[in-house]
Design a protein around this motif. Sequence first.
Motif, PDB file in Angstrom:
ATOM      1  N   CYS A  68       6.312  -4.246  -1.963  1.00 49.85           N
ATOM      2  CA  CYS A  68       5.462  -3.057  -1.965  1.00 49.85           C
ATOM      3  C   CYS A  68       5.403  -2.541  -3.399  1.00 49.85           C
ATOM      4  O   CYS A  68       6.042  -3.101  -4.293  1.00 49.85           O
ATOM      5  CB  CYS A  68       6.033  -1.980  -1.050  1.00 49.85           C
ATOM      6  SG  CYS A  68       7.662  -1.407  -1.534  1.00 49.85           S
TER       7      CYS A  68
ATOM      8  N   LYS B 284      -5.850   5.410  -2.340  1.00 55.19           N
ATOM      9  CA  LYS B 284      -6.638   4.620  -1.380  1.00 55.19           C
ATOM     10  C   LYS B 284      -8.000   4.267  -1.965  1.00 55.19           C
ATOM     11  O   LYS B 284      -8.471   3.141  -1.842  1.00 55.19           O
ATOM     12  CB  LYS B 284      -6.822   5.402  -0.070  1.00 55.19           C
ATOM     13  CG  LYS B 284      -5.560   5.416   0.777  1.00 55.19           C
ATOM     14  CD  LYS B 284      -5.779   6.161   2.081  1.00 55.19           C
ATOM     15  CE  LYS B 284      -4.470   6.174   2.861  1.00 55.19           C
ATOM     16  NZ  LYS B 284      -4.449   7.194   3.914  1.00 55.19           N
TER      17      LYS B 284
ATOM     18  N   ASP C  59      -5.821  -5.901  -1.076  1.00 51.46           N
ATOM     19  CA  ASP C  59      -5.133  -6.213   0.170  1.00 51.46           C
ATOM     20  C   ASP C  59      -3.907  -5.309   0.377  1.00 51.46           C
ATOM     21  O   ASP C  59      -2.772  -5.764   0.338  1.00 51.46           O
ATOM     22  CB  ASP C  59      -4.692  -7.684   0.069  1.00 51.46           C
ATOM     23  CG  ASP C  59      -4.598  -8.314   1.441  1.00 51.46           C
ATOM     24  OD1 ASP C  59      -4.945  -7.630   2.412  1.00 51.46           O
ATOM     25  OD2 ASP C  59      -4.166  -9.484   1.519  1.00 51.46           O
TER      26      ASP C  59
ATOM     27  N   ILE D  63      -2.083  -2.662   2.980  1.00 50.76           N
ATOM     28  CA  ILE D  63      -2.226  -2.288   4.393  1.00 50.76           C
ATOM     29  C   ILE D  63      -1.904  -0.830   4.668  1.00 50.76           C
ATOM     30  O   ILE D  63      -2.221  -0.317   5.731  1.00 50.76           O
ATOM     31  CB  ILE D  63      -1.395  -3.189   5.330  1.00 50.76           C
ATOM     32  CG1 ILE D  63       0.069  -3.242   4.886  1.00 50.76           C
ATOM     33  CG2 ILE D  63      -2.005  -4.579   5.424  1.00 50.76           C
ATOM     34  CD1 ILE D  63       0.956  -3.871   5.919  1.00 50.76           C
ATOM     35  N   GLY D  64      -1.295  -0.169   3.741  1.00 56.61           N
ATOM     36  CA  GLY D  64      -1.033   1.243   3.998  1.00 56.61           C
ATOM     37  C   GLY D  64      -0.444   1.914   2.774  1.00 56.61           C
ATOM     38  O   GLY D  64       0.224   1.279   1.958  1.00 56.61           O
TER      39      GLY D  64
ATOM     40  N   ARG E 124       1.925  -0.549   0.689  1.00 56.71           N
ATOM     41  CA  ARG E 124       2.473  -1.722   1.377  1.00 56.71           C
ATOM     42  C   ARG E 124       1.510  -2.905   1.379  1.00 56.71           C
ATOM     43  O   ARG E 124       0.296  -2.722   1.482  1.00 56.71           O
ATOM     44  CB  ARG E 124       2.829  -1.351   2.819  1.00 56.71           C
ATOM     45  CG  ARG E 124       4.104  -0.488   2.864  1.00 56.71           C
ATOM     46  CD  ARG E 124       4.533  -0.197   4.264  1.00 56.71           C
ATOM     47  NE  ARG E 124       3.522   0.569   4.967  1.00 56.71           N
ATOM     48  CZ  ARG E 124       3.040   0.261   6.159  1.00 56.71           C
ATOM     49  NH1 ARG E 124       3.461  -0.794   6.806  1.00 56.71           N
ATOM     50  NH2 ARG E 124       2.131   1.026   6.718  1.00 56.71           N
ATOM     51  N   PHE E 125       2.074  -4.102   1.268  1.00 56.85           N
ATOM     52  CA  PHE E 125       1.289  -5.343   1.321  1.00 56.85           C
ATOM     53  C   PHE E 125       1.509  -5.991   2.689  1.00 56.85           C
ATOM     54  O   PHE E 125       2.490  -5.708   3.351  1.00 56.85           O
ATOM     55  CB  PHE E 125       1.779  -6.371   0.289  1.00 56.85           C
ATOM     56  CG  PHE E 125       1.875  -5.882  -1.130  1.00 56.85           C
ATOM     57  CD1 PHE E 125       1.296  -4.687  -1.542  1.00 56.85           C
ATOM     58  CD2 PHE E 125       2.545  -6.650  -2.081  1.00 56.85           C
ATOM     59  CE1 PHE E 125       1.399  -4.264  -2.858  1.00 56.85           C
ATOM     60  CE2 PHE E 125       2.645  -6.230  -3.397  1.00 56.85           C
ATOM     61  CZ  PHE E 125       2.079  -5.041  -3.787  1.00 56.85           C
ATOM     62  N   THR E 126       0.629  -6.916   3.051  1.00 50.61           N
ATOM     63  CA  THR E 126       0.903  -7.712   4.250  1.00 50.61           C
ATOM     64  C   THR E 126       1.951  -8.771   3.896  1.00 50.61           C
ATOM     65  O   THR E 126       2.145  -9.095   2.719  1.00 50.61           O
ATOM     66  CB  THR E 126      -0.343  -8.467   4.755  1.00 50.61           C
ATOM     67  OG1 THR E 126      -0.743  -9.350   3.716  1.00 50.61           O
ATOM     68  CG2 THR E 126      -1.474  -7.527   5.086  1.00 50.61           C
TER      69      THR E 126
ATOM     70  N   THR F 220       0.513 -11.740   1.915  1.00 52.70           N
ATOM     71  CA  THR F 220      -0.077 -11.523   0.587  1.00 52.70           C
ATOM     72  C   THR F 220       0.626 -12.364  -0.466  1.00 52.70           C
ATOM     73  O   THR F 220       1.859 -12.420  -0.481  1.00 52.70           O
ATOM     74  CB  THR F 220       0.072 -10.043   0.176  1.00 52.70           C
ATOM     75  OG1 THR F 220      -0.476  -9.253   1.196  1.00 52.70           O
ATOM     76  CG2 THR F 220      -0.626  -9.747  -1.136  1.00 52.70           C
TER      77      THR F 220
END
Length: 394
Positions: A3, A30, A37, A39-40, A51-53, A56
């Motif tokens: 992250c 945001k 990419d 996610i939040g 945060r990343f997936t 990623t």
Amino acid sequence: MWCVIAHYHELALKGRNRSFLVRKLINNLKLATSDLDIIGIDSLPGRIRLRFTDETSVEPLWQRLQRRLSGVFGVANFSLAFSSPISPKGDLSQLKEALGYAIRSQQFHSFRVTTKRGDKRYPKTSMDVSREIGGHIKELTGCQVDLTNPDLTIYLELLFESAYVSFAKMAGAGGLPLGMSGKTVCLLSGGIDSPVAAYRMMKRGCRQIFVHFHSHPFVSRASQEKAEELAMLLTQYQWRSVLYCVPFGEIQRQIVLCVPPPFRIILYRRFMIRIAEQIARRYRAWALVTGDSLGQVASQVPDNLTVIEDAAHLPLLRPLIAMDKIEITAQAQSIGTYETSIIPDQDCCTLFMPAHPAIRPKIQTIRKLEEKLDADILVRQGLGGVYKQEFRFP
Ligand code: ATP
Ligand code: MG
């Protein structure tokens, strides 16, 4: 899990406003990363996490994120980090295991551990944790601890149930989150100064509405094209912009017909202010911004600044007033507007420009001259011909 952890500092001082400011900053983050990419983006105690997936590929995303985050005001610094669970009772074994794995990708002979607790309920002090983790790394690698000039600094941030680990901190843009200081209208010429003025106000949290005055068709469209390009470049720092291009040639012609040459530039400026103020009202902007710098040209000597300002009802902000051209130019280069600003053009003020502007005008003289013009009609005429453009980034 990888992250990015972003820190803010000035915000921390703002007491009760703080949660509002953090929400604003999260919203701006945001916008700045909307095509990446992520996610939040959420708020942890004292910091913000992106945060990343799990799928990623971290390195290319991190490269792009660094550029994006360095344009988000309100971020003091940020780092790529991975998280590891920790026990709220103080057991660090999972963290040690994760770190042991992660430092394999790092080249170093000496290191230090810098620990910060984001949650003071955590039972060990920062110093205890640094010592314990440092001892572990030393045992694992045989490398020496060096507190003053280490090859590698291991930053640990402990929250209640998780720790975040990073190996480098990047400087953020600093300042205040965009939008927290309202909106201002920036008079954007095609030159070097006004884009820097806009940037500096953005850095203090003001969203900019751009207004450019042009003398097309008396001169080419070059100044408008530059203003468009500059507005687009500055949109990297505020993600949504509007630019109003106002036809000014006819207004200048009217001024020329009844005002002697030394006073013309002052009247041009006063009409620019009046028109910009009308646009400011549409957006509930609280001030106007110009790129004036004291003494740079005749229209920026003290008496002229004073009589120009007299036409304004809103505060007239001049963030570059005490900067010299070298400082302004350096900043224009660092924010990426310089190359566009130096493209040759014919600014509207070079049209019908007197050879020797007055430098000690009396406000009574200026007001008397303006009586010969119908100010309301001229302002309406300018506003009637405006062309509005919108810009988005990314
Ligand atoms: P710049 O480099 O920004 O053009 P400058 O040193 O050329 O500044 P002036 O031309 O005296 O200075 O203008 C002073 C300020 O007035 C500018 O910084 C800008 O804010 C505003 N201004 C001047 N001309 C225009 C214009 N055509 N459209 C919008 N604002 C203008
Ligand atoms: Mg100019």
